[in-house]
Design a protein around this motif. Structure first.
Motif, PDB file in Angstrom:
ATOM      1  N   LYS A  30       8.109  -5.110  -6.355  1.00  0.00           N
ATOM      2  CA  LYS A  30       8.064  -6.574  -6.277  1.00  0.00           C
ATOM      3  C   LYS A  30       9.304  -7.116  -5.575  1.00  0.00           C
ATOM      4  N   ASP A  31      10.460  -6.529  -5.900  1.00  0.00           N
ATOM      5  CA  ASP A  31      11.706  -6.968  -5.266  1.00  0.00           C
ATOM      6  C   ASP A  31      11.690  -6.685  -3.771  1.00  0.00           C
ATOM      7  N   LEU A  32      11.153  -5.515  -3.417  1.00  0.00           N
ATOM      8  CA  LEU A  32      11.053  -5.147  -2.001  1.00  0.00           C
ATOM      9  C   LEU A  32      10.144  -6.125  -1.259  1.00  0.00           C
ATOM     10  N   LEU A  33       9.018  -6.479  -1.868  1.00  0.00           N
ATOM     11  CA  LEU A  33       8.087  -7.415  -1.241  1.00  0.00           C
ATOM     12  C   LEU A  33       8.730  -8.781  -1.030  1.00  0.00           C
ATOM     13  N   ASP A  34       9.504  -9.231  -1.996  1.00  0.00           N
ATOM     14  CA  ASP A  34      10.211 -10.508  -1.845  1.00  0.00           C
ATOM     15  C   ASP A  34      11.207 -10.452  -0.693  1.00  0.00           C
ATOM     16  N   GLU A  35      11.910  -9.343  -0.632  1.00  0.00           N
ATOM     17  CA  GLU A  35      12.899  -9.157   0.435  1.00  0.00           C
ATOM     18  C   GLU A  35      12.231  -9.130   1.807  1.00  0.00           C
ATOM     19  N   VAL A  36      11.118  -8.403   1.894  1.00  0.00           N
ATOM     20  CA  VAL A  36      10.397  -8.297   3.172  1.00  0.00           C
ATOM     21  C   VAL A  36       9.814  -9.653   3.571  1.00  0.00           C
ATOM     22  N   ARG A  37       9.250 -10.357   2.607  1.00  0.00           N
ATOM     23  CA  ARG A  37       8.665 -11.670   2.913  1.00  0.00           C
ATOM     24  C   ARG A  37       9.723 -12.607   3.505  1.00  0.00           C
ATOM     25  N   ALA A  70       0.831  -1.211   0.000  1.00  0.00           N
ATOM     26  CA  ALA A  70       0.000   0.000   0.000  1.00  0.00           C
ATOM     27  C   ALA A  70       0.867   1.263   0.000  1.00  0.00           C
ATOM     28  N   ALA A  71       1.858   1.309   0.868  1.00  0.00           N
ATOM     29  CA  ALA A  71       2.712   2.499   0.952  1.00  0.00           C
ATOM     30  C   ALA A  71       3.540   2.689  -0.315  1.00  0.00           C
ATOM     31  N   SER A  72       3.906   1.577  -0.947  1.00  0.00           N
ATOM     32  CA  SER A  72       4.702   1.652  -2.174  1.00  0.00           C
ATOM     33  C   SER A  72       3.882   2.192  -3.349  1.00  0.00           C
ATOM     34  N   LEU A  73       2.569   1.929  -3.350  1.00  0.00           N
ATOM     35  CA  LEU A  73       1.698   2.407  -4.433  1.00  0.00           C
ATOM     36  C   LEU A  73       1.108   3.785  -4.146  1.00  0.00           C
ATOM     37  N   ASP A  74       1.122   4.174  -2.896  1.00  0.00           N
ATOM     38  CA  ASP A  74       0.505   5.446  -2.476  1.00  0.00           C
ATOM     39  C   ASP A  74       1.189   6.669  -3.114  1.00  0.00           C
ATOM     40  N   LYS A  75       0.354   7.616  -3.535  1.00  0.00           N
ATOM     41  CA  LYS A  75       0.870   8.866  -4.103  1.00  0.00           C
ATOM     42  C   LYS A  75       0.394  10.095  -3.336  1.00  0.00           C
ATOM     43  N   THR A  76      -0.588   9.925  -2.456  1.00  0.00           N
ATOM     44  CA  THR A  76      -1.158  11.072  -1.748  1.00  0.00           C
ATOM     45  C   THR A  76      -0.595  11.245  -0.342  1.00  0.00           C
ATOM     46  N   GLU A 104      -0.446  -6.652 -12.620  1.00  0.00           N
ATOM     47  CA  GLU A 104       0.934  -7.145 -12.691  1.00  0.00           C
ATOM     48  C   GLU A 104       1.880  -6.098 -13.283  1.00  0.00           C
ATOM     49  N   ASP A 105       1.428  -5.429 -14.334  1.00  0.00           N
ATOM     50  CA  ASP A 105       2.291  -4.437 -15.006  1.00  0.00           C
ATOM     51  C   ASP A 105       2.276  -3.079 -14.315  1.00  0.00           C
ATOM     52  N   LYS A 106       1.328  -2.886 -13.394  1.00  0.00           N
ATOM     53  CA  LYS A 106       1.237  -1.599 -12.704  1.00  0.00           C
ATOM     54  C   LYS A 106       2.051  -1.574 -11.411  1.00  0.00           C
ATOM     55  N   VAL A 107       2.473  -2.758 -10.968  1.00  0.00           N
ATOM     56  CA  VAL A 107       3.320  -2.821  -9.778  1.00  0.00           C
ATOM     57  C   VAL A 107       4.769  -2.821 -10.247  1.00  0.00           C
ATOM     58  N   PRO A 108       5.520  -1.759  -9.959  1.00  0.00           N
ATOM     59  CA  PRO A 108       6.906  -1.651 -10.442  1.00  0.00           C
ATOM     60  C   PRO A 108       7.784  -2.806  -9.955  1.00  0.00           C
ATOM     61  N   GLN A 109       8.784  -3.130 -10.718  1.00  0.00           N
ATOM     62  CA  GLN A 109       9.663  -4.249 -10.370  1.00  0.00           C
ATOM     63  C   GLN A 109      10.378  -4.007  -9.055  1.00  0.00           C
ATOM     64  N   ASP A 110      10.746  -2.755  -8.773  1.00  0.00           N
ATOM     65  CA  ASP A 110      11.437  -2.505  -7.512  1.00  0.00           C
ATOM     66  C   ASP A 110      10.529  -2.767  -6.312  1.00  0.00           C
TER      67      ASP A 110
END
Length: 377
Positions: free
Chosen positions: A354-361, A184-190, A346-352
């Protein structure tokens, strides 16, 4: 003449003796077969009896194995919690080769009916009874204590004092919430995100909320988070989609551009409200809960980027199969959690991200990242 008569009488006497001897000779063989036949009959009867006894003991056992499920207040097709557990029952039945009539569910209409609903399955000879939700814990525990030959699976029911026939299927919801917060925080713009929740009377809901907030602040320490619990009774908190929708709208009006809905049908109402805003052209996202809600709540597709999943379906299925095998683990049984696929996003979630989520998991799993949620100390 007298000699002739005497001769005749003597001859008749001899014939009579011979005839009587012949009759006595027939009686002996008749009794012998009568004794030998039962002996011969018993021998075959014992051999076939041994085979059918062992073969049917396994097959009829599978056919007669019955599984019942009692929902929390709400419907079986709530597209979230109850439905996920029922899918687990169906999966186990398929794995065990059970007929369709071996599994049944009861939808609880009122919390006061928990015990009665459980007892219906007990009285009808069910082998495994699944009860769904923290609120059924007391009724399930009492039933398990009084019926040691029945297996009980309590979804979201922590066992402080384990019983051998009662397994509490629990999850680290704070970790699933943490991943949702990072997303959520990674996608947030406001600078503002929100969570629309069930009641804080249910510990797993609190865990989701605390984890969500911690995950969001892991990415953006100063992010504004609007988290709102349902204010009503336990019986209302998860079946109020209207309140969920109104609360989500209010959060969006305050600038939230990602909304986490965690509260059964109440949370679903929030997701659908965000989806309506997305369809109207607003750049907003929503995150579901418990299961991959992309599969269960199509109305949320316009905003549903992922879901914070508790893998309830495989957890329930695993425990039922263990019960059928006589390998039932009483006490607490910890299931898995994770994020659902991004599907159309899938294409709207930036690769960085996705990488962060993998690292956090990975960090959550190996303990190098802590959610800071530690109830009871």
């Amino acid at each position: 003449m007298r000699k002739s008569m005497l001769f005749v009488l003597l001859a008749l006497l001899v014939v009579s003796v011979v005839a009587l001897s012949a009759c006595g000779g027939k009686a002996t063989p008749t009794q012998a077969p009568a004794q030998e036949k039962p002996a011969a009959t018993e021998a075959p009867a014992q051999k076939p009896a041994e085979k059918p006894t062992k073969a049917p003991e396994q097959k009829p056992a599978a056919k007669e194995f019955k599984i019942g499920l009692v929902t929390d207040v709400g419907r079986i097709n709530d597209r979230s919690f109850n439905q996920s557990a029922w899918e687990g029952v169906k999966l186990a039945a398929e794995q065990l080769g059970l007929p369709d009539d071996a599994i049944k569910y009861i939808e609880t209409k009122d919390a006061k009916d928990y015990a009665d609903n459980i007892n219906q399955f007990i009285e009808n000879g069910y082998n495994v009874i699944v009860t769904v939700g923290f609120a059924l814990g007391d009724a399930t525990r009492e039933a398990a204590m009084n019926n040691p030959d029945v297996y009980f699976i309590g979804v979201d029911q922590f066992q402080a004092e384990p019983l051998p026939n009662y397994a509490g299927l629990i999850f680290p919801e704070d970790k699933a919430g943490f991943l949702a917060g990072v997303l959520a925080a990674s996608l947030d713009k406001t600078g503002t995100i929100a969570a629309v929740l069930g009641t804080d009377l249910v510990p797993p809901v609190v865990a989701f909320k605390e984890g969500y907030e911690a995950g969001a602040r892991y990415v953006k320490p100063d992010i504004n988070i609007i988290s709102t619990y349902h204010p009503g009774e336990l019986s209302q908190a998860f079946v109020d989609p209207e309140w969920g929708a109104a609360t989500a709208k209010q959060a969006m009006d305050q600038g939230a551009d990602v909304v986490f809905g965690a509260g059964g049908m109440t949370g679903n109402g929030a997701l659908q409200e965000v989806a309506a805003a997305a369809e109207a052209g607003k750049e907003v996202y929503c995150i579901g809960v418990d299961t991959d809600q992309w599969e269960t709540l199509p109305a949320a597709h316009p905003c549903l980027v992922s879901s914070a999943m508790k893998l309830i379906t495989p957890g329930v299925a695993d425990l039922i199969v263990k019960a059928a095998a006589g390998d039932f683990p009483g006490g607490n049984y910890v299931g898995d959690v994770g994020l659902a696929p991004f599907h159309d996003f899938e294409d709207k979630v930036p690769q960085d991200v996705k990488d962060l989520l993998d690292e956090v998991r990975k960090g959550l799993m190996d303990g190098s990242i802590d959610t800071d949620y530690h109830p009871g100390g």
